[in-house]
Design a protein around this motif. Structure first.
Motif, PDB file in Angstrom:
ATOM      1  N   ASP A 137       0.820  -1.212   0.000  1.00 16.64           N
ATOM      2  CA  ASP A 137       0.000   0.000   0.000  1.00 16.64           C
ATOM      3  C   ASP A 137       0.851   1.258   0.000  1.00 16.64           C
ATOM      4  O   ASP A 137       0.419   2.310  -0.473  1.00 16.64           O
ATOM      5  N   ARG A 138       2.062   1.159   0.539  1.00 14.86           N
ATOM      6  CA  ARG A 138       2.910   2.342   0.589  1.00 14.86           C
ATOM      7  C   ARG A 138       3.680   2.551  -0.707  1.00 14.86           C
ATOM      8  O   ARG A 138       4.384   3.529  -0.855  1.00 14.86           O
ATOM      9  N   VAL A 139       3.589   1.601  -1.638  1.00 15.07           N
ATOM     10  CA  VAL A 139       4.304   1.705  -2.908  1.00 15.07           C
ATOM     11  C   VAL A 139       3.399   2.399  -3.922  1.00 15.07           C
ATOM     12  O   VAL A 139       2.363   1.871  -4.304  1.00 15.07           O
ATOM     13  N   PRO A 140       3.752   3.586  -4.359  1.00 15.48           N
ATOM     14  CA  PRO A 140       2.868   4.350  -5.250  1.00 15.48           C
ATOM     15  C   PRO A 140       2.786   3.765  -6.653  1.00 15.48           C
ATOM     16  O   PRO A 140       3.693   3.074  -7.115  1.00 15.48           O
ATOM     17  N   CYS A 141       1.687   4.036  -7.324  1.00 16.46           N
ATOM     18  CA  CYS A 141       1.511   3.663  -8.717  1.00 16.46           C
ATOM     19  C   CYS A 141       2.133   4.770  -9.574  1.00 16.46           C
ATOM     20  O   CYS A 141       1.752   5.938  -9.464  1.00 16.46           O
ATOM     21  N   LEU A 142       3.088   4.415 -10.422  1.00 15.01           N
ATOM     22  CA  LEU A 142       3.827   5.392 -11.209  1.00 15.01           C
ATOM     23  C   LEU A 142       3.556   5.215 -12.707  1.00 15.01           C
ATOM     24  O   LEU A 142       2.997   4.210 -13.139  1.00 15.01           O
ATOM     25  N   ARG A 143       4.014   6.180 -13.465  1.00 17.53           N
ATOM     26  CA  ARG A 143       3.727   6.203 -14.899  1.00 17.53           C
ATOM     27  C   ARG A 143       4.995   5.969 -15.731  1.00 17.53           C
ATOM     28  O   ARG A 143       5.990   6.652 -15.563  1.00 17.53           O
ATOM     29  N   ASP A 144       4.914   4.993 -16.631  1.00 13.94           N
ATOM     30  CA  ASP A 144       5.945   4.836 -17.649  1.00 13.94           C
ATOM     31  C   ASP A 144       5.753   5.924 -18.699  1.00 13.94           C
ATOM     32  O   ASP A 144       4.624   6.367 -18.934  1.00 13.94           O
ATOM     33  N   VAL A 145       6.827   6.338 -19.340  1.00 12.86           N
ATOM     34  CA  VAL A 145       6.704   7.259 -20.475  1.00 12.86           C
ATOM     35  C   VAL A 145       6.913   6.439 -21.745  1.00 12.86           C
ATOM     36  O   VAL A 145       8.033   6.298 -22.245  1.00 12.86           O
ATOM     37  N   ASP A 146       5.811   5.860 -22.234  1.00 10.96           N
ATOM     38  CA  ASP A 146       5.849   5.031 -23.437  1.00 10.96           C
ATOM     39  C   ASP A 146       5.275   5.746 -24.650  1.00 10.96           C
ATOM     40  O   ASP A 146       5.603   5.408 -25.780  1.00 10.96           O
ATOM     41  N   THR A 147       4.387   6.717 -24.394  1.00 15.48           N
ATOM     42  CA  THR A 147       3.703   7.419 -25.474  1.00 15.48           C
ATOM     43  C   THR A 147       3.734   8.923 -25.205  1.00 15.48           C
ATOM     44  O   THR A 147       4.100   9.372 -24.113  1.00 15.48           O
ATOM     45  N   TRP A 148       3.333   9.695 -26.201  1.00  9.21           N
ATOM     46  CA  TRP A 148       3.265  11.148 -26.046  1.00  9.21           C
ATOM     47  C   TRP A 148       2.245  11.514 -24.976  1.00  9.21           C
ATOM     48  O   TRP A 148       2.455  12.442 -24.186  1.00  9.21           O
ATOM     49  N   LYS A 149       1.151  10.784 -24.906  1.00  2.00           N
ATOM     50  CA  LYS A 149       0.142  11.017 -23.873  1.00  2.00           C
ATOM     51  C   LYS A 149       0.739  10.807 -22.485  1.00  2.00           C
ATOM     52  O   LYS A 149       0.469  11.584 -21.554  1.00  2.00           O
ATOM     53  N   ASP A 150       1.563   9.779 -22.337  1.00  3.28           N
ATOM     54  CA  ASP A 150       2.240   9.525 -21.054  1.00  3.28           C
ATOM     55  C   ASP A 150       3.153  10.688 -20.683  1.00  3.28           C
ATOM     56  O   ASP A 150       3.204  11.116 -19.527  1.00  3.28           O
ATOM     57  N   ALA A 151       3.890  11.195 -21.676  1.00  5.10           N
ATOM     58  CA  ALA A 151       4.828  12.292 -21.417  1.00  5.10           C
ATOM     59  C   ALA A 151       4.099  13.534 -20.926  1.00  5.10           C
ATOM     60  O   ALA A 151       4.532  14.190 -19.970  1.00  5.10           O
ATOM     61  N   LEU A 152       2.985  13.852 -21.569  1.00  3.46           N
ATOM     62  CA  LEU A 152       2.214  15.031 -21.168  1.00  3.46           C
ATOM     63  C   LEU A 152       1.611  14.843 -19.776  1.00  3.46           C
ATOM     64  O   LEU A 152       1.572  15.787 -18.971  1.00  3.46           O
ATOM     65  N   ALA A 153       1.149  13.620 -19.489  1.00  8.08           N
ATOM     66  CA  ALA A 153       0.563  13.346 -18.174  1.00  8.08           C
ATOM     67  C   ALA A 153       1.618  13.452 -17.084  1.00  8.08           C
ATOM     68  O   ALA A 153       1.364  13.993 -16.004  1.00  8.08           O
ATOM     69  N   TRP A 154       2.823  12.926 -17.351  1.00  4.94           N
ATOM     70  CA  TRP A 154       3.882  13.041 -16.351  1.00  4.94           C
ATOM     71  C   TRP A 154       4.234  14.497 -16.107  1.00  4.94           C
ATOM     72  O   TRP A 154       4.432  14.926 -14.973  1.00  4.94           O
ATOM     73  N   GLN A 155       4.317  15.295 -17.178  1.00  5.67           N
ATOM     74  CA  GLN A 155       4.672  16.705 -17.022  1.00  5.67           C
ATOM     75  C   GLN A 155       3.672  17.418 -16.123  1.00  5.67           C
ATOM     76  O   GLN A 155       4.029  18.324 -15.361  1.00  5.67           O
ATOM     77  N   LYS A 156       2.434  16.994 -16.152  1.00  2.78           N
ATOM     78  CA  LYS A 156       1.383  17.631 -15.346  1.00  2.78           C
ATOM     79  C   LYS A 156       1.325  17.079 -13.929  1.00  2.78           C
ATOM     80  O   LYS A 156       1.089  17.826 -12.968  1.00  2.78           O
ATOM     81  N   GLU A 157       1.564  15.767 -13.768  1.00  4.59           N
ATOM     82  CA  GLU A 157       1.302  15.108 -12.488  1.00  4.59           C
ATOM     83  C   GLU A 157       2.546  14.557 -11.782  1.00  4.59           C
ATOM     84  O   GLU A 157       2.454  14.067 -10.658  1.00  4.59           O
ATOM     85  N   GLY A 158       3.713  14.620 -12.424  1.00  5.22           N
ATOM     86  CA  GLY A 158       4.903  13.958 -11.894  1.00  5.22           C
ATOM     87  C   GLY A 158       5.307  14.427 -10.510  1.00  5.22           C
ATOM     88  O   GLY A 158       5.132  15.592 -10.146  1.00  5.22           O
ATOM     89  N   LEU A 159       5.883  13.490  -9.744  1.00  2.54           N
ATOM     90  CA  LEU A 159       6.288  13.779  -8.362  1.00  2.54           C
ATOM     91  C   LEU A 159       7.699  14.326  -8.275  1.00  2.54           C
ATOM     92  O   LEU A 159       8.035  15.077  -7.367  1.00  2.54           O
ATOM     93  N   VAL A 160       8.550  13.906  -9.202  1.00  2.00           N
ATOM     94  CA  VAL A 160       9.968  14.224  -9.125  1.00  2.00           C
ATOM     95  C   VAL A 160      10.375  15.080 -10.321  1.00  2.00           C
ATOM     96  O   VAL A 160      10.160  14.694 -11.464  1.00  2.00           O
ATOM     97  N   PRO A 161      10.941  16.257 -10.101  1.00  3.05           N
ATOM     98  CA  PRO A 161      11.336  17.116 -11.221  1.00  3.05           C
ATOM     99  C   PRO A 161      12.542  16.563 -11.982  1.00  3.05           C
ATOM    100  O   PRO A 161      13.544  16.175 -11.382  1.00  3.05           O
ATOM    101  N   LEU A 162      12.406  16.499 -13.304  1.00  4.15           N
ATOM    102  CA  LEU A 162      13.516  16.160 -14.190  1.00  4.15           C
ATOM    103  C   LEU A 162      13.591  17.267 -15.242  1.00  4.15           C
ATOM    104  O   LEU A 162      12.910  17.213 -16.256  1.00  4.15           O
ATOM    105  N   PRO A 163      14.387  18.291 -14.997  1.00  3.57           N
ATOM    106  CA  PRO A 163      14.402  19.459 -15.889  1.00  3.57           C
ATOM    107  C   PRO A 163      14.673  19.122 -17.351  1.00  3.57           C
ATOM    108  O   PRO A 163      14.056  19.710 -18.243  1.00  3.57           O
ATOM    109  N   LEU A 164      15.579  18.175 -17.616  1.00  2.00           N
ATOM    110  CA  LEU A 164      15.890  17.848 -19.008  1.00  2.00           C
ATOM    111  C   LEU A 164      14.692  17.219 -19.702  1.00  2.00           C
ATOM    112  O   LEU A 164      14.366  17.583 -20.843  1.00  2.00           O
TER     113      LEU A 164
END
Length: 302
Positions: free
Chosen positions: A264-291
């Motif tokens: 229960d303490r292990v969060p559900c995370l997102r793979d970046v496999d598609t453009w939709k995934d990339a946009l969703a991570w940019q909006k909801e991501g927990l950890v900043p990756l500037p590059l």
């Protein structure tokens, strides 16, 4: 010398131009940008694992990098040791011989079979090196770049954290809302009691679920040096790259008699496999990756 307690397997591809990296993402942003986004994700994960080594202790962890193409060993080693802040120290008896400040080794992935076959091959090798704890992580999950994601999984399995690690985990748990850090503190305080009572016998595992139905992390404890040799078909029948991977993997672990710990303490995370995934991570991501953020913004402007 005894082997470090934890062996972490990292599966990755060398992000060279034209390589078959993130093909679904490349359909939208092109091969070059898709390769750059994967590289940013992988370097974030590797950086997080480097911090994990620092937090748990260099004597307790070894990283095993398994790369996809057998002929890329030198390129992979140069890339990884260039992106990590690896302090060189003297190793061995030879004067002037240096190496990374913590154990890391490089291996080609098995060149035949499906992903499950390659995973069993890697797990079997790492277990044979004397690790009672073995894990595997993906390199296309940006939020896994924070070491405490992995520490959360270790906590569920009962890793004996020190006080400093518990304090850092508490901050992380509050930040990503992935549950209380109290069980981890109890693991630290109750270590001797568990030893006296014989708790923790048998193989136990934690799976980190992905938004797409797969998993980004599998951690196992209680290995005795022969588990994977006795279970070469552990991942047989799993339909990889589908929405049922997580479910089928939990069923496979249960069939092998592995105790799947409530994560229960292990969060559900997102793979970046598609453009939709990339946009969703940019909006909801927990950890900043500037590059990665920059590459997504650049692709949006095109």
């Amino acid at each position: 010398m005894d082997a470090p307690s934890l062996g972490i397997i990292v599966f990755l591809r060398f992000p060279k131009p034209g390589a078959p990296v993130k093909t679904r993402l490349a359909q939208t942003v092109g091969k070059k940008r898709a390769c750059g986004m994967y590289k940013a994700c992988a370097e974030g994960v590797l950086g997080g694992l480097e911090e994990l080594v620092e937090t748990l202790g260099r004597a307790k962890v070894r990283l095993y990098v398994f790369f996809s193409e057998a002929g890329e060993a030198k390129d992979v080693k140069r890339w990884i040791e260039g992106c990590l802040d690896l302090k060189e120290i003297a190793v061995g008896a030879g004067a002037g011989t240096t190496g990374p400040s913590f154990p890391i080794s490089y291996h080609p992935q098995k060149q035949t079979g499906c992903l499950g076959d390659r995973m069993v091959d890697a797990f079997s090798f790492v277990e044979s090196q004397g690790h009672a704890w073995v894990g595997i992580v993906g390199t296309d999950v940006p939020d896994l770049s924070e070491k405490l994601m992995v520490m959360t999984g270790l906590g569920a399995l009962g890793w004996d954290f020190d006080r400093a690690a518990c304090d850092r985990l508490r901050v992380f748990a509050e930040r990503c809302k992935c549950g209380s850090s109290r069980p981890v503190e109890e693991n630290r305080k109750g270590g001797e009691k568990r030893k006296r009572e014989g708790a923790g016998k048998g193989v136990r595992a934690v799976l980190g679920p992905s938004v797409d139905g797969g998993f980004y992390m599998l951690l196992m404890s209680g290995l005795d040096g022969g588990f994977f040799e006795a279970h070469p078909d552990l991942f047989d029948g799993i339909k990889w790259s589908t929405k049922t991977v997580f479910k089928e993997t939990t069923e496979a672990l249960a069939r092998a008699g592995i105790d799947l710990v409530d994560g229960d303490r292990v969060p559900c995370l997102r793979d970046v496999d598609t453009w939709k995934d990339a946009l969703a991570w940019q909006k909801e991501g927990l950890v900043p990756l500037p590059l990665l953020d920059y590459l997504i913004e650049d692709a949006r402007r095109r």
